[in-house]
Design a protein around this motif. Sequence first.
Motif, PDB file in Angstrom:
ATOM      1  N   VAL A  86      13.077  27.984 -48.463  1.00  0.00           N
ATOM      2  CA  VAL A  86      12.044  28.417 -47.506  1.00  0.00           C
ATOM      3  C   VAL A  86      11.826  27.359 -46.436  1.00  0.00           C
ATOM      4  CG1 VAL A  86       9.590  28.942 -47.244  1.00  0.00           C
ATOM      5  CG2 VAL A  86      10.890  29.969 -49.117  1.00  0.00           C
ATOM      6  N   LEU A  87      11.776  26.091 -46.838  1.00  0.00           N
ATOM      7  CA  LEU A  87      11.558  25.008 -45.874  1.00  0.00           C
ATOM      8  C   LEU A  87      12.700  24.940 -44.859  1.00  0.00           C
ATOM      9  CD1 LEU A  87       9.834  22.619 -44.967  1.00  0.00           C
ATOM     10  CD2 LEU A  87      11.107  21.178 -46.578  1.00  0.00           C
ATOM     11  N   ILE A  88      13.934  25.017 -45.354  1.00  0.00           N
ATOM     12  CA  ILE A  88      15.089  25.009 -44.442  1.00  0.00           C
ATOM     13  C   ILE A  88      15.054  26.229 -43.533  1.00  0.00           C
ATOM     14  CG2 ILE A  88      17.603  25.141 -44.309  1.00  0.00           C
ATOM     15  CD1 ILE A  88      17.715  23.566 -46.930  1.00  0.00           C
ATOM     16  N   GLY A  89      14.713  27.381 -44.091  1.00  0.00           N
ATOM     17  CA  GLY A  89      14.663  28.608 -43.311  1.00  0.00           C
ATOM     18  C   GLY A  89      13.596  28.572 -42.232  1.00  0.00           C
ATOM     19  N   LEU A  90      12.412  28.060 -42.566  1.00  0.00           N
ATOM     20  CA  LEU A  90      11.335  27.959 -41.578  1.00  0.00           C
ATOM     21  C   LEU A  90      11.727  27.029 -40.436  1.00  0.00           C
ATOM     22  CD1 LEU A  90       8.200  27.733 -43.911  1.00  0.00           C
ATOM     23  CD2 LEU A  90       9.006  29.723 -42.637  1.00  0.00           C
TER      24      LEU A  90
ATOM     25  N   SER B 263      19.740  29.116 -52.732  1.00  0.00           N
ATOM     26  CA  SER B 263      18.574  28.936 -51.858  1.00  0.00           C
ATOM     27  C   SER B 263      18.808  29.554 -50.484  1.00  0.00           C
ATOM     28  CB  SER B 263      18.240  27.448 -51.704  1.00  0.00           C
ATOM     29  OG  SER B 263      19.290  26.743 -51.059  1.00  0.00           O
ATOM     30  N   GLY B 264      20.028  29.981 -50.211  1.00  0.00           N
ATOM     31  CA  GLY B 264      20.328  30.616 -48.933  1.00  0.00           C
ATOM     32  C   GLY B 264      19.626  31.945 -48.751  1.00  0.00           C
ATOM     33  N   LEU B 265      19.297  32.627 -49.851  1.00  0.00           N
ATOM     34  CA  LEU B 265      18.623  33.919 -49.750  1.00  0.00           C
ATOM     35  C   LEU B 265      17.184  33.769 -49.249  1.00  0.00           C
ATOM     36  CD1 LEU B 265      19.992  35.754 -52.914  1.00  0.00           C
ATOM     37  CD2 LEU B 265      20.927  35.659 -50.609  1.00  0.00           C
ATOM     38  N   PRO B 266      16.346  32.948 -49.903  1.00  0.00           N
ATOM     39  CA  PRO B 266      14.994  32.768 -49.348  1.00  0.00           C
ATOM     40  C   PRO B 266      15.010  32.137 -47.962  1.00  0.00           C
ATOM     41  CG  PRO B 266      15.388  31.209 -51.155  1.00  0.00           C
ATOM     42  CD  PRO B 266      16.495  32.207 -51.180  1.00  0.00           C
TER      43      PRO B 266
ATOM     44  N   LEU C 213      13.763  26.285 -60.170  1.00  0.00           N
ATOM     45  CA  LEU C 213      13.327  27.466 -59.414  1.00  0.00           C
ATOM     46  C   LEU C 213      12.446  27.060 -58.242  1.00  0.00           C
ATOM     47  CD1 LEU C 213      13.152  30.590 -59.196  1.00  0.00           C
ATOM     48  CD2 LEU C 213      11.141  30.468 -60.685  1.00  0.00           C
ATOM     49  N   MET C 214      11.488  26.173 -58.498  1.00  0.00           N
ATOM     50  CA  MET C 214      10.598  25.711 -57.430  1.00  0.00           C
ATOM     51  C   MET C 214      11.368  24.927 -56.371  1.00  0.00           C
ATOM     52  SD  MET C 214       7.614  26.907 -58.102  1.00  0.00           S
ATOM     53  CE  MET C 214       8.534  28.363 -58.648  1.00  0.00           C
ATOM     54  N   GLN C 215      12.324  24.125 -56.813  1.00  0.00           N
ATOM     55  CA  GLN C 215      13.113  23.333 -55.866  1.00  0.00           C
ATOM     56  C   GLN C 215      13.934  24.226 -54.947  1.00  0.00           C
ATOM     57  OE1 GLN C 215      15.361  20.821 -58.515  1.00  0.00           O
ATOM     58  NE2 GLN C 215      13.894  19.133 -58.411  1.00  0.00           N
ATOM     59  N   ARG C 216      14.598  25.219 -55.509  1.00  0.00           N
ATOM     60  CA  ARG C 216      15.490  26.046 -54.706  1.00  0.00           C
ATOM     61  C   ARG C 216      14.728  27.033 -53.834  1.00  0.00           C
ATOM     62  NH1 ARG C 216      20.889  26.642 -58.509  1.00  0.00           N
ATOM     63  NH2 ARG C 216      20.638  24.622 -59.508  1.00  0.00           N
TER      64      ARG C 216
ATOM     65  N   VAL D  70      15.519  34.959 -45.327  1.00  0.00           N
ATOM     66  CA  VAL D  70      14.293  35.743 -45.101  1.00  0.00           C
ATOM     67  C   VAL D  70      13.290  34.940 -44.285  1.00  0.00           C
ATOM     68  CG1 VAL D  70      12.351  36.906 -46.210  1.00  0.00           C
ATOM     69  CG2 VAL D  70      14.630  37.051 -47.232  1.00  0.00           C
ATOM     70  N   ALA D  71      13.107  33.662 -44.640  1.00  0.00           N
ATOM     71  CA  ALA D  71      12.135  32.813 -43.942  1.00  0.00           C
ATOM     72  C   ALA D  71      12.529  32.616 -42.478  1.00  0.00           C
ATOM     73  CB  ALA D  71      12.025  31.462 -44.649  1.00  0.00           C
ATOM     74  N   ALA D  72      13.808  32.395 -42.209  1.00  0.00           N
ATOM     75  CA  ALA D  72      14.262  32.192 -40.836  1.00  0.00           C
ATOM     76  C   ALA D  72      14.040  33.455 -40.005  1.00  0.00           C
ATOM     77  CB  ALA D  72      15.738  31.803 -40.818  1.00  0.00           C
ATOM     78  N   GLY D  73      14.389  34.602 -40.558  1.00  0.00           N
ATOM     79  CA  GLY D  73      14.171  35.851 -39.845  1.00  0.00           C
ATOM     80  C   GLY D  73      12.708  36.116 -39.584  1.00  0.00           C
TER      81      GLY D  73
END
Length: 402
Positions: free
Chosen positions: A195-199, A243-246, A187-190, A249-252
């Motif tokens: 989030v890291l990829i999205g940011l 992990s595409g969902l978080p 859970l923490m990894q994904r 959100v992070a990218a947006g």
Amino acid sequence: MTPERLGLLWGITVFAGACARLFSSFTGFPSVVILLLSGLFIGRSGLGLVEPLDLGQGLETIVGLLVCLVLFEGGLNLKLPEGNIRNTVLKISLVRLFISLSAGIFIAHWLAGLSWQVAGIYSAIVLATGPTVVSPLVEQIKLASPLSEVLKAEGLLLEPIGAVLALLLLELTLGDLRGINDVFIALMQRLGGGVLIGLTAGWLLSEILKKIKNEASFGIELQVTLGFIFLVYGICEYFLPESGLPASVAAGFIVGKREVIDKDRLDNLIGELAQLAITVLFPLLAADVSWSELSPLGWGGVICVFMLMVIVRPISIWIATMGRELDLKEKVFLAWLAPRGIVTAAVASLFSIRLEQAGILGAGRLQGLVFLTILMTVGIQGLTAKPLVNRLELGQKKIRLI
């Protein structure tokens, strides 16, 4: 499936969604309620014109891409409240993560007859309110701040967490993970990886967009943005499923916070595309529900969902909002409004397929109970939200400074 049949499927789905939107605009009924009913009408429970499973493995990809577009748009407009109200949002998310998740497991097992493993998956799937439902509903009922921001932020924070957690509990049930420790680490990894990829993607996208400033290039801005959204989703799902969902959100969120671009100009068309995605997804996923999956649940399923609505959520909200940040009327409304949305429906449809393929009993009951939860929360709460706002005087003309 023939190309002609596939074209007919999409034609009927989009037309049904468009008619639902049109009917909603004429009558004032919440659009999400009409969209769900339109899906039931054209699907297994009604005329049988649309069978989502005919899309095969493409169903998961199509749903994932459209959902990530909706979540990106939500992140783009996400306004985290300041000060104590922001802390309230975080407390609500944390308290519901533990109380609602635990209570949902026991209630689904005892009342709806799901096995403990499947009940855990159900509870994680329905953990979050749906931003795809909450955002248009909040706008339609003209809910005042800070409640409007609290409801939107709660859904966007918990939606990815619930979806990822549900996937990991599914993998635990199927034997791909060996214990709760594996679930927590994954859970923490994904979540962290997404989030890291999205940011990173959000910052890179905003840097590119700031180079494109002339009016004639707006189409290029949109194409580049969609390309980034879909590429980020594809990369995340390839390396860290769900992990595409978080990440979306992070990218947006990052793009929306950067002042180097004209966010309003970009948001206008992205918002329209997100609404189109909702118009397509709700009828498509609701069409997959049959009465044969709902009827075995009986009154146990209805009571299960009812308890989540009138007991579990109010207790969670009451504990999380102890203090003076919100007054009693605001707490009452926050405790009542918790409709589930697109991501909930999408995850349930896809996970039930995997459970059926693995020969796990209860796959149909899982999907039936999830859609019963969506139908009851969206239908009952969607129809009562406006009268309750008026009754409690929480409309935009009654904005209270905090």
